[in-house]
Design a protein around this motif. Structure first.
Motif, short mmCIF file in Angstrom:
data_model
loop_
_atom_site.label_atom_id
_atom_site.label_comp_id
_atom_site.label_asym_id
_atom_site.label_seq_id
_atom_site.Cartn_x
_atom_site.Cartn_y
_atom_site.Cartn_z
N THR A 40 0.19 -1.04 -0.34
CA THR A 40 -0.19 0.09 -0.20
C THR A 40 0.85 1.32 0.66
OG1 THR A 40 -2.20 -0.63 1.32
CG2 THR A 40 -2.08 1.19 1.56
N ARG A 43 1.42 2.18 -3.38
CA ARG A 43 0.54 2.30 -4.22
C ARG A 43 0.55 4.45 -3.85
NH1 ARG A 43 -4.64 3.01 -2.70
NH2 ARG A 43 -3.59 1.54 -1.33
N LEU A 44 0.47 4.38 -2.44
CA LEU A 44 0.37 6.18 -2.48
C LEU A 44 1.48 6.78 -2.14
CD1 LEU A 44 -0.41 5.16 1.70
CD2 LEU A 44 -2.77 5.69 -0.31
N GLU A 46 3.13 6.03 -5.01
CA GLU A 46 3.07 6.73 -6.31
C GLU A 46 1.86 8.06 -6.92
OE1 GLU A 46 3.53 3.47 -9.52
OE2 GLU A 46 2.64 2.73 -8.27
N SER A 47 1.07 7.69 -6.51
CA SER A 47 -0.31 8.45 -6.55
C SER A 47 0.95 9.77 -6.03
CB SER A 47 -1.58 8.19 -5.60
OG SER A 47 -2.16 8.96 -5.70
N ALA A 50 2.42 11.11 -8.55
CA ALA A 50 2.01 11.41 -10.14
C ALA A 50 1.34 12.76 -10.11
CB ALA A 50 1.32 10.23 -10.63
N GLU A 51 1.15 13.31 -9.44
CA GLU A 51 0.61 14.40 -8.81
C GLU A 51 1.46 16.37 -9.28
OE1 GLU A 51 -0.84 15.49 -4.92
OE2 GLU A 51 -1.94 13.32 -4.45
N PRO A 59 6.49 12.06 -14.11
CA PRO A 59 5.59 10.96 -13.41
C PRO A 59 6.22 10.07 -12.42
CG PRO A 59 4.86 10.42 -15.58
CD PRO A 59 5.58 12.19 -15.12
N ARG A 61 7.33 6.48 -11.42
CA ARG A 61 7.13 4.91 -11.37
C ARG A 61 7.56 4.55 -10.23
NH1 ARG A 61 8.10 -0.14 -11.72
NH2 ARG A 61 6.81 -1.96 -12.04
#
Length: 154
Positions: A40, A43-44, A46-47, A50-51, A59, A61
């Motif tokens: 998790t 994922r957090l 990466e998100s 991406a902002e 972005p 990865r």
């Protein structure tokens, strides 16, 4: 260790917000480096990164491993022992027992064994990334522990 580091970022549930805030506040310092994260947290992160696209940044990865309790800590430990991790930023929760405490202990043990710079909270992470070595090449001296494997048995 190269100028571009392979940085593992990990956080227990109660510490994820603090890790995300740390990365957001230090986005410019983190962007050039390769990030590795468990479950998790990956994922957090990466998100969050991406902002930065809206601000013209590429972005980022994040190499995502399994969740810590599902083997992600062990995957990360294997990467450390294979020389694929240069820095470990692990915000762990000292007040909450974890179902995978033995895996966490093994991961931290490997970080010490392989002499990996490690931050376990916001203050140590801030010190680590503000080091003169953070954006430069650095030679990690192997620990004395490897003499153990070559010891003479009696």
């Amino acid at each position: 260790m190269d100028r571009i580091k392979n940085i593992a970022v990990v956080a227990h549930d109660n510490c994820k917000e603090e890790l995300l805030d740390f990365i957001a506040c230090n986005r410019e310092a983190m962007i050039p480096h390769n990030l590795i994260a468990t479950g998790t947290t990956g994922r957090l992160v990466e998100s969050l990164l991406a902002e930065g696209v809206a601000r013209g940044q590429e972005p980022k990865r994040v190499q995502r491993l399994k969740s810590g309790p599902l083997g992600g800590d062990q995957q990360l430990g294997a990467m450390i022992s294979d020389g694929k991790v240069d820095v470990l930023i692990f915000f762990w929760d000292p007040m909450e027992p974890q179902p995978h405490d033995v895996d966490v202990k093994a991961l931290l043990r490997l970080a010490v064994l392989y002499n990996i710079p490690t931050a376990s909270n916001r203050s140590s992470a801030e010190f680590l990334i503000s080091s003169a070595y953070f954006d430069h090449e650095f030679c990690i001296k192997p620990g004395r522990y490897f003499e153990y494997a070559d010891r003479a048995l009696k």
